[in-house]
Design a protein around this motif. Structure first.
Motif, short mmCIF file in Angstrom:
data_model
loop_
_atom_site.label_atom_id
_atom_site.label_comp_id
_atom_site.label_asym_id
_atom_site.label_seq_id
_atom_site.Cartn_x
_atom_site.Cartn_y
_atom_site.Cartn_z
N SER A 191 44.53 4.11 11.46
CA SER A 191 45.42 5.10 10.87
C SER A 191 44.75 6.46 10.79
CB SER A 191 45.88 4.66 9.48
OG SER A 191 46.73 3.54 9.58
N ALA A 192 43.47 6.47 10.41
CA ALA A 192 42.72 7.73 10.34
C ALA A 192 42.62 8.37 11.72
CB ALA A 192 41.34 7.48 9.76
N ARG A 193 42.33 7.55 12.70
CA ARG A 193 42.23 8.04 14.07
C ARG A 193 43.56 8.64 14.53
NH1 ARG A 193 43.81 5.76 18.84
NH2 ARG A 193 42.63 6.27 20.73
N ASN A 194 44.63 7.91 14.31
CA ASN A 194 45.95 8.38 14.76
C ASN A 194 46.39 9.65 14.03
OD1 ASN A 194 46.23 6.36 16.67
ND2 ASN A 194 47.28 4.96 15.27
N ALA A 195 46.06 9.74 12.76
CA ALA A 195 46.41 10.95 12.01
C ALA A 195 45.70 12.17 12.58
CB ALA A 195 46.07 10.76 10.53
N TRP A 196 44.42 12.01 12.91
CA TRP A 196 43.68 13.11 13.51
C TRP A 196 44.23 13.44 14.90
CZ3 TRP A 196 41.05 17.08 12.23
CH2 TRP A 196 40.26 17.10 11.08
N LEU A 197 44.51 12.43 15.70
CA LEU A 197 45.04 12.68 17.04
C LEU A 197 46.37 13.43 16.98
CD1 LEU A 197 44.17 9.32 18.84
CD2 LEU A 197 43.13 11.56 19.26
N THR A 198 47.20 13.06 16.01
CA THR A 198 48.49 13.74 15.85
C THR A 198 48.29 15.20 15.47
OG1 THR A 198 49.60 11.69 15.22
CG2 THR A 198 50.65 13.75 14.57
N LEU A 248 37.83 15.83 23.27
CA LEU A 248 38.00 15.65 21.82
C LEU A 248 39.08 14.64 21.47
CD1 LEU A 248 37.40 16.65 18.89
CD2 LEU A 248 39.19 18.37 19.27
N ALA A 249 40.22 14.74 22.16
CA ALA A 249 41.38 13.97 21.71
C ALA A 249 42.29 13.46 22.81
CB ALA A 249 42.22 14.83 20.75
N GLY A 250 42.21 14.00 24.02
CA GLY A 250 43.19 13.68 25.03
C GLY A 250 42.85 12.54 25.95
N TYR A 255 36.59 11.54 21.42
CA TYR A 255 35.51 11.87 20.48
C TYR A 255 35.95 11.68 19.03
CZ TYR A 255 32.05 15.13 18.32
OH TYR A 255 31.08 15.73 17.55
N ILE A 256 37.13 12.16 18.68
CA ILE A 256 37.55 12.09 17.28
C ILE A 256 37.74 10.65 16.83
CG2 ILE A 256 40.05 12.28 17.74
CD1 ILE A 256 38.08 13.97 14.85
N GLY A 257 38.15 9.77 17.73
CA GLY A 257 38.31 8.37 17.36
C GLY A 257 36.98 7.71 17.06
N VAL A 351 27.52 14.38 32.63
CA VAL A 351 27.61 15.60 31.83
C VAL A 351 28.90 15.68 31.02
CG1 VAL A 351 26.06 16.88 33.31
CG2 VAL A 351 28.51 16.93 33.77
N GLY A 352 29.93 14.95 31.42
CA GLY A 352 31.19 14.97 30.70
C GLY A 352 31.35 13.82 29.74
N ASP A 353 30.25 13.29 29.22
CA ASP A 353 30.32 12.18 28.26
C ASP A 353 30.71 12.73 26.90
OD1 ASP A 353 29.79 10.07 26.47
OD2 ASP A 353 28.22 9.28 27.77
N GLN A 354 31.87 12.33 26.40
CA GLN A 354 32.39 12.86 25.15
C GLN A 354 31.84 12.13 23.93
OE1 GLN A 354 33.86 10.76 27.09
NE2 GLN A 354 35.35 9.46 26.03
N ILE A 355 31.14 11.02 24.13
CA ILE A 355 30.61 10.25 23.01
C ILE A 355 29.12 10.54 22.82
CG2 ILE A 355 30.27 7.95 22.05
CD1 ILE A 355 33.21 8.88 22.19
#
Length: 443
Positions: A191-198, A248-250, A255-257, A351-355
């Motif tokens: 739920s926290a992850r989805n709230a941030w993604l939204t 970050l999110a797409g 990353y945010i998750g 180089v494009g590692d988001q984690i």
């Protein structure tokens, strides 16, 4: 590849199953031409090794090998006569120190069942890369070389301080009411992850939101690469920002998750908040970002009609996150890299590692250099986006670089041209090595 390499536990002989159940020692069973050594360690962590009939005396030990099927690169190494195995992270999780000791205990079990290896190599991806590097640093008497791929090699405390910076900036500018979690991530992580993604998806629809996402990405040194936009031209601020948003999110595994899930887990494991931003000046953090990043942020703020100075003041005025000193001490003990390496070490990063953001590799290089051990380290980089996004060809090419160093006592050519030549000849996927040096790690 003969099917016998990958038959399931159902094919293990009855005697081996009895031995495993009785916990009298490692279970050893032949699967066609291969020997499988498996069992459980003292903390109940599973371990498993595949030993080919033509074993050449070298064994690879990997944090995550026992938890799933072998990768194409691992199968290739076994076909070449290398033993390959390791453990899982299921029991230890973010307790990295315990995971390191499990690698040595698993190596002991392998030795007991098969015999003393001529050499042992610690290898792994992601957290496994951190464990490989830490195992080599702490146990050079047992480990002869390290291949650490896509690991957070700035160390536990610093990388999570930087992730806190990213989320803190986003919270102050996109969620001023503080409805979304920053440090106190609830048990309902999804739920926290989805709230941030939204919230981030909504912000991405406006010039103001895009500018503020860019500021957080620049401060947190996120890669401006995504799986839909690779290596955008920094002169194209919109494309550069879109790539940041992807990381970050797409993209898958955003990353945010991970910032939500691992923050929740690590806070529980270490008994308190192990990160802080007290005393951090976010004006200074932006100054530490790359010139390209700063230019993109400035261009987006101008286009949105926002004041960058005012937004930075808003971020700096926010109530800061204080760490629990005991939790920080436990987190650091679980492992902070010192640079005191004494075995040949290769790092492999895309180089494009988001984690495991690539700037962390600069911090690791600096620590190794300051400790006087630069001659033992070679760092390699792949032009791709996504966490640990390597082809089998790229992994084997990096492995061959390490093996050649162990065989000859000298580093062969680690430049991108030679690595790509090696990888291309394997016919195991793309070869995308390129010359690269990461930005200076800012936290």
């Amino acid at each position: 590849m003969p099917d016998g390499h990958w038959t399931t536990r159902a094919l293990i002989t009855a005697a081996a199953v009895v031995a495993l159940t009785a916990a009298a020692g490692p279970a050893v069973a032949a699967e066609d031409a291969d020997t499988i050594v498996e069992g459980r360690l003292s903390d109940s962590t599973a371990y498993r090794f595949v030993v080919p009939a033509d074993w050449n005396g070298t064994v690879f030990v990997n944090l995550d090998f026992a938890g799933g099927s072998a990768s194409a690169a691992q199968r290739e190494l076994i076909e070449r006569g290398y033993a390959y195995g390791g453990t899982t992270r299921n029991v230890t999780g973010w307790n990295l120190g315990a995971a390191v000791e499990n690698q040595i205990e698993a190596l002991d079990a392998f030795t007991s069942a098969v015999g003393e290896p001529d050499r042992a190599i610690a290898m792994g991806n992601s957290m496994g890369g951190m464990i490989a590097a830490a195992t080599g640093e702490l146990h050079p008497d047992r480990i002869d070389g390290v291949l650490a791929a896509c690991g957070g090699l700035s160390g536990t405390v610093s990388q999570w301080n930087q992730k806190l910076d990213t989320v803190f900036v986003l919270s102050r500018l996109l969620d001023p009411a503080g409805a979304l979690p920053v440090e106190d991530v609830p048990a309902d992580i999804e739920s926290a992850r989805n709230a941030w993604l939204t919230r981030l998806a909504e912000a991405q629809q406006t010039p103001e939101g895009r500018a503020r996402i860019a500021l957080a990405a620049a401060v947190g040194q996120l890669p401006a690469w995504s799986q839909s936009i690779a290596d955008p031209d920094p002169r194209d601020a919109d494309a550069y920002q879109a790539a940041w948003y992807g990381a970050l999110a797409g993209d898958p595994l955003p990353y945010i998750g991970q910032a939500m899930s691992s923050r929740h887990t690590s806070t529980i494991v270490f008994g308190g908040m192990p990160s802080w931003n007290t005393g951090i000046d976010y004006v200074e953090q932006l100054r530490k970002a790359s010139p390209e990043s700063r230019r993109v942020v400035a261009a987006l703020y101008d286009a949105a009609g926002l004041s960058l100075d005012e937004d930075l003041a808003t971020v700096n005025a926010g109530e800061r996150v204080e760490a629990d000193p005991a939790a920080v001490e436990r987190f650091a003990a679980s492992y902070q890299f010192t640079g005191h390496i004494s075995v040949p070490t290769v790092t492999l990063n895309n180089v494009g590692d988001q984690i495991s953001t690539v700037a962390q590799q600069q911090e690791y290089e600096e620590r190794v250099t300051q400790a006087g051990n630069a001659s033992l380290l070679r760092q390699t980089y792949v032009a791709s986006a996504g966490h640990c996004n390597f082809t089998a060809a790229e992994t084997i090419a990096a492995t061959e670089l390490l093996l050649d160093r162990l065989d000859t006592g000298r580093w062969g050519s680690a430049n991108a041209v030679q690595l790509n030549r090696t990888a291309t000849a394997l016919d195991l996927g793309d070869a995308r090595f390129f010359g690269y040096h990461p930005d200076r790690f800012n936290r």
